[in-house]
Motif scaffolding. Structure first.
Motif, PDB file in Angstrom:
ATOM      1  N   SER A 477     -29.482  -2.331 -46.114  1.00  0.00           N
ATOM      2  CA  SER A 477     -30.045  -2.550 -47.637  1.00  0.00           C
ATOM      3  C   SER A 477     -31.679  -2.838 -47.722  1.00  0.00           C
ATOM      4  N   ARG A 478     -32.085  -3.806 -46.469  1.00  0.00           N
ATOM      5  CA  ARG A 478     -33.339  -4.182 -46.488  1.00  0.00           C
ATOM      6  C   ARG A 478     -34.276  -3.099 -46.479  1.00  0.00           C
ATOM      7  N   SER A 479     -33.835  -2.197 -45.331  1.00  0.00           N
ATOM      8  CA  SER A 479     -34.787  -0.967 -44.820  1.00  0.00           C
ATOM      9  C   SER A 479     -34.508   0.279 -45.850  1.00  0.00           C
ATOM     10  N   ARG A 480     -33.511   0.228 -46.501  1.00  0.00           N
ATOM     11  CA  ARG A 480     -33.208   1.405 -47.458  1.00  0.00           C
ATOM     12  C   ARG A 480     -32.890   2.390 -46.731  1.00  0.00           C
ATOM     13  N   SER A 481     -31.916   2.428 -45.539  1.00  0.00           N
ATOM     14  CA  SER A 481     -31.405   3.290 -44.748  1.00  0.00           C
ATOM     15  C   SER A 481     -30.187   3.849 -45.360  1.00  0.00           C
ATOM     16  N   ARG A 482     -30.050   5.102 -45.816  1.00  0.00           N
ATOM     17  CA  ARG A 482     -28.943   5.668 -46.359  1.00  0.00           C
ATOM     18  C   ARG A 482     -28.377   6.638 -45.536  1.00  0.00           C
ATOM     19  N   LEU A 483     -27.274   6.294 -44.860  1.00  0.00           N
ATOM     20  CA  LEU A 483     -26.529   6.990 -43.799  1.00  0.00           C
ATOM     21  C   LEU A 483     -25.229   7.930 -44.402  1.00  0.00           C
ATOM     22  N   GLU A 484     -25.398   8.692 -43.865  1.00  0.00           N
ATOM     23  CA  GLU A 484     -24.110   9.720 -44.288  1.00  0.00           C
ATOM     24  C   GLU A 484     -22.808   9.130 -43.313  1.00  0.00           C
ATOM     25  N   TYR A 485     -22.047   8.691 -44.395  1.00  0.00           N
ATOM     26  CA  TYR A 485     -20.799   7.822 -43.531  1.00  0.00           C
ATOM     27  C   TYR A 485     -19.819   7.673 -44.619  1.00  0.00           C
ATOM     28  N   HIS A 486     -18.387   7.709 -43.900  1.00  0.00           N
ATOM     29  CA  HIS A 486     -17.366   7.658 -45.007  1.00  0.00           C
ATOM     30  C   HIS A 486     -17.296   6.362 -45.476  1.00  0.00           C
ATOM     31  N   TRP A 487     -18.099   5.777 -46.282  1.00  0.00           N
ATOM     32  CA  TRP A 487     -18.118   4.503 -46.919  1.00  0.00           C
ATOM     33  C   TRP A 487     -16.939   4.088 -47.545  1.00  0.00           C
ATOM     34  N   HIS A 488     -16.215   5.100 -48.215  1.00  0.00           N
ATOM     35  CA  HIS A 488     -14.716   4.586 -48.724  1.00  0.00           C
ATOM     36  C   HIS A 488     -13.936   4.108 -47.732  1.00  0.00           C
ATOM     37  N   GLU A 489     -13.833   4.361 -46.509  1.00  0.00           N
ATOM     38  CA  GLU A 489     -12.885   3.902 -45.592  1.00  0.00           C
ATOM     39  C   GLU A 489     -13.181   2.299 -45.399  1.00  0.00           C
ATOM     40  N   LEU A 490     -14.651   2.193 -45.186  1.00  0.00           N
ATOM     41  CA  LEU A 490     -15.134   0.767 -44.905  1.00  0.00           C
ATOM     42  C   LEU A 490     -14.669  -0.244 -46.000  1.00  0.00           C
ATOM     43  N   PHE A 491     -14.953   0.165 -47.213  1.00  0.00           N
ATOM     44  CA  PHE A 491     -14.487  -0.641 -48.239  1.00  0.00           C
ATOM     45  C   PHE A 491     -13.202  -0.742 -48.420  1.00  0.00           C
ATOM     46  N   ARG A 492     -12.386   0.268 -48.300  1.00  0.00           N
ATOM     47  CA  ARG A 492     -10.977   0.199 -48.450  1.00  0.00           C
ATOM     48  C   ARG A 492     -10.109  -0.871 -47.240  1.00  0.00           C
ATOM     49  N   SER A 493     -10.929  -0.833 -45.860  1.00  0.00           N
ATOM     50  CA  SER A 493     -10.558  -1.368 -45.194  1.00  0.00           C
ATOM     51  C   SER A 493     -10.657  -3.012 -45.152  1.00  0.00           C
ATOM     52  N   LEU A 494     -11.736  -3.435 -45.838  1.00  0.00           N
ATOM     53  CA  LEU A 494     -12.210  -4.699 -46.289  1.00  0.00           C
ATOM     54  C   LEU A 494     -11.330  -5.206 -47.443  1.00  0.00           C
ATOM     55  N   LEU A 495     -10.878  -4.246 -48.432  1.00  0.00           N
ATOM     56  CA  LEU A 495     -10.246  -4.961 -49.558  1.00  0.00           C
ATOM     57  C   LEU A 495      -8.673  -4.887 -48.982  1.00  0.00           C
ATOM     58  N   SER A 496      -8.141  -4.238 -47.999  1.00  0.00           N
ATOM     59  CA  SER A 496      -6.928  -4.244 -47.223  1.00  0.00           C
ATOM     60  C   SER A 496      -6.921  -5.499 -46.595  1.00  0.00           C
ATOM     61  N   LEU A 497      -7.961  -6.043 -46.102  1.00  0.00           N
ATOM     62  CA  LEU A 497      -7.973  -7.262 -45.553  1.00  0.00           C
ATOM     63  C   LEU A 497      -7.817  -8.412 -46.318  1.00  0.00           C
ATOM     64  N   ILE A 498      -8.476  -8.368 -47.701  1.00  0.00           N
ATOM     65  CA  ILE A 498      -8.215  -9.421 -48.672  1.00  0.00           C
ATOM     66  C   ILE A 498      -6.824  -9.222 -49.063  1.00  0.00           C
ATOM     67  N   ARG A 499      -6.122  -8.136 -49.334  1.00  0.00           N
ATOM     68  CA  ARG A 499      -4.802  -8.148 -49.684  1.00  0.00           C
ATOM     69  C   ARG A 499      -3.831  -8.903 -48.840  1.00  0.00           C
ATOM     70  N   PHE A 500      -4.275  -8.350 -47.282  1.00  0.00           N
ATOM     71  CA  PHE A 500      -3.320  -9.349 -46.431  1.00  0.00           C
ATOM     72  C   PHE A 500      -3.627 -10.689 -46.378  1.00  0.00           C
ATOM     73  N   LEU A 501      -4.658 -11.194 -46.578  1.00  0.00           N
ATOM     74  CA  LEU A 501      -5.194 -12.609 -46.447  1.00  0.00           C
ATOM     75  C   LEU A 501      -4.369 -13.445 -47.803  1.00  0.00           C
ATOM     76  N   THR A 502      -4.442 -12.626 -48.947  1.00  0.00           N
ATOM     77  CA  THR A 502      -3.835 -13.140 -49.967  1.00  0.00           C
ATOM     78  C   THR A 502      -2.256 -13.223 -49.783  1.00  0.00           C
ATOM     79  N   THR A 503      -1.845 -12.026 -49.235  1.00  0.00           N
ATOM     80  CA  THR A 503      -0.212 -12.070 -49.202  1.00  0.00           C
ATOM     81  C   THR A 503       0.454 -13.051 -48.007  1.00  0.00           C
ATOM     82  N   TYR A 504      -0.325 -13.321 -47.120  1.00  0.00           N
ATOM     83  CA  TYR A 504       0.139 -14.443 -46.096  1.00  0.00           C
ATOM     84  C   TYR A 504      -0.819 -15.480 -45.959  1.00  0.00           C
TER      85      TYR A 504
END
Length: 660
Positions: A477-504
């Protein structure tokens, strides 16, 4: 014809080596009469006995068979005289002969053979003796090896002799061979690991062996000859390092010989390749592509495929995976200490290129074995500890802005292939060929998040993983490095972690102790702030507007869960997170979607995505300041974990040297 006075003796059923007879004579049973003295004093053996003892090639297995059945109590009360004699005589045999101008090549060879035999004997002897359970380990072991009155003199000479051999110095023996020096390292490892937690380790602290061990590494060419002394450095550097200023830690900090450092880094890379190969031997996980073997299998010519690996059932695989990594993983402890202490080592670990085209650079191999361990971290406490250790190494590297820049570099010469574990689903998209190393780090962290969700959550491991994600994204973010990456997988995993933390949530609050409860609060803040950073600064590091839109779409989808997550953990009361940013963004779009949809029909995903784009005009993201800031690594915060890790590595070295 007169009868010969010579008579033929019957041939024994089996010949016994002379050295085995000497072992039996030294440790013969003590059957006393009832009237005899209760304390048995072994006779002192002659000089000829000991000369012959160390001239003959040791029979390692026979000596173990004699020593192993003897209990610690018997060793202390019945055999202490013999063990003290053996140890002191072996130490004497280690000393180089006095220099002589008339020394011949044969005498030099004989001297080194005597040293090698003494080292082999000591290795077996110490592994067996130090592996027993003593009532008072420190004093009992000292009594068995040297006696309380003589320990300073005997052990001082012992460590001094080992230091001289490892250094390669000589007497009439000239330069000591690499093989003999390696044996000396093995003996030092046996003592350091076997007597861990006793006072004997202090003799290796008083006699600094670091220069000798580095000299051996500098002179060595093969990976095992480098890995063993480096592993020993790791053990010695962890000896009471939180209780006093350990000299080996200071040596690691001051070491600047880059040639030797590069040798160590390459050896660590080779060791990581070997450790990874053990995982692959249990389950091959490369994505299947076209191959001759696959084609033969399809047309029914399987018999021609002679190199097909065995396929194990799930239970067998689980058992085999739980025993990994092998004992040689103890080298990772030394790798951590060198990474923590030495910037030059960190630089070479990240930047050292492969030796030849097609080879893996050391850092790729290190990331690879980290990925494999993290996917199986839940199977054993030992694997979990090694996973933590590697994550701390990665965190230290990421926190260095120069190295982080290198990892995020898209230049061709800085991109390398990394084989990441694919032995358990869900799988991340396969990235063949060279890639930006930072994206491999991101994949490794996401895999760890996806594959270790348990009710008894390893909060420390998740805190490290999400913390590394936050640090990497902060730099991008600070260096404005835009990397080609499957970002949707990263955000999906973090939100799945939130769902798990909420459920349990109730289970986590009940099962986690006080210290882990504090770590849980840190984890909650890290997950929330990483997502909030994506919302507020995503335009500076996400490569496309579609990736940015996808993050908003996922946040809107999770709206109700985010509200429940905030309430169940009381996040609104804490100022250390930006949960309101996530909830407000979700609420903003929820209102827009509600006003844009008719009462009879639901919006499609395409229509929702269009609403998200329109909503940017009226959206105001009020993120907290400092989302891209983080605390630097402090070793004192991980004191308990590192002590456990040191004990685990000690156990591995003990088994490694003992051949278990």
């Amino acid at each position: 014809m007169e009868q010969s006075p010579l008579t033929q003796q019957p041939r024994p059923e089996a010949f016994q080596a002379k050295i085995v007879q000497l072992y039996q004579e030294l440790f013969k049973d003590h059957d006393h009469d009832e009237d005899s003295d209760s304390h048995y004093h072994s006779p002192t053996h002659t000089e000829g006995f000991w000369t012959e003892f160390f001239i003959l090639k040791p029979a390692r297995s026979s000596l173990r068979q004699i020593l192993d059945p003897i209990s610690a109590s018997d060793l202390l009360h019945l055999y202490a005289s013999q063990t003290q004699q053996l140890f002191s005589r072996a130490v004497s045999a280690l000393k180089p002969a006095r220099p002589s101008s008339s020394a011949s090549a044969s005498s030099q060879t004989q001297s080194q053979n005597k040293q090698a035999n003494a080292l082999d004997t000591l290795s077996v002897f110490l592994v067996s003796v130090l592996g027993k359970k003593y009532t008072n380990p420190s004093s009992d072991i000292i009594e068995v090896l040297a006696g309380l009155d003589s320990v300073d003199h005997v052990f001082g000479e012992f460590v001094g002799a080992l230091d001289g051999i490892v250094r390669g110095g000589g007497g009439t023996a000239g330069a000591t061979s690499i093989e003999v020096r390696r044996k000396a390292v093995e003996v030092a490892m046996a003592v350091t690991a076997g007597a861990w937690g006793t006072g004997l380790g202090s003799y290796f602290i008083q006699r600094d062996m670091f220069p000798a061990l580095m000299k051996l590494i500098q002179d060595s060419e093969t990976t095992p000859d480098i890995v063993r002394p480096f592993t020993l450095v790791g053990l010695l550097a962890n000896y009471n390092k939180f209780e006093f200023q350990n000299p080996y830690q200071m040596r690691l900090n001051d070491f600047v010989n880059e040639q030797t450092i590069q040798k160590i880094v390459r050896a660590v890379g080779e060791a990581c390749l070997t450790l990874r190969g053990q995982y692959v031997a249990v389950q091959e996980d490369l994505p299947e592509g076209w191959s001759i073997a696959g084609t033969l299998s399809m047309i029914g010519l399987v018999r021609l495929n002679k190199h097909k690996k065995p396929v194990y059932d799930a239970e067998t695989q689980k058992r085999m995976f739980s025993a990994l990594p092998s004992k040689e993983a103890a080298v990772l402890l030394a790798t951590y200490d060198f990474t923590h202490a030495n910037k030059l080592f960190c630089h070479n670990l990240v930047t050292l290129p492969p030796l030849a085209k097609g080879d893996e650079p050391p850092f790729s191999s290190f990331l690879s074995i980290t990925s494999y361990m993290l996917q199986h971290a839940h199977l054993s406490q030992r694997t979990t500890l090694y996973s933590h250790l590697n994550l701390m190494i990665i965190r230290l590297l990421i926190e260095d802005p120069v190295l982080c820049k290198r990892l995020c570099s898209s230049e061709a010469e800085h991109r390398h292939a990394v084989r990441l574990c694919r032995q358990r689903s869900p799988y991340l998209p396969h990235v063949p060929g060279d890639r930006v190393l930072a994206t491999a780090v991101l994949d490794t962290m996401i895999d760890a998040v996806n594959h270790n969700l348990r009710r008894r959550l390893d909060v420390g491991l998740y805190t490290l993983c999400v913390g590394i994600l936050l640090r990497l994204i902060s730099y991008m973010s600070r260096s404005r490095s835009r990397l080609e990456y499957h970002w949707h997988e990263l955000f999906r995993s973090l939100l799945s972690l939130i769902r798990f933390l909420t459920t349990y949530a109730s289970d986590l609050k009940t099962l986690l102790g006080g210290q882990q409860q504090g770590q849980l609060d840190t984890l909650l803040d890290l997950v929330v702030n990483t997502l909030a950073l994506g919302l507020s600064s995503g335009e500076s590091f996400l490569p496309t507007s579609a990736a940015y839109d996808d993050l908003f779409y996922k946040i809107v989808e999770m709206g109700d869960v985010l509200v429940k997550f905030r309430d169940v953990y009381g996040l609104k009361k804490r100022q250390s997170n930006s949960i309101d940013t996530l909830v407000n963004v979700s609420a903003h779009y929820k209102d827009m979607l509600a006003s844009g949809a008719s009462s009879k029909e639901k919006l499609t995903s395409v229509q929702v995505a269009e609403v998200i784009k329109q909503g940017y005009e009226t959206l105001s993201i009020q993120a907290k300041e400092g989302l891209d800031s983080w605390e630097r690594f402090r070793e004192a915060d991980e004191r308990g974990l590192l002590k456990k890790m040191a004990r685990e590595a000690v156990g591995d070295v003990r088994a490694w040297v003992g051949g278990e």
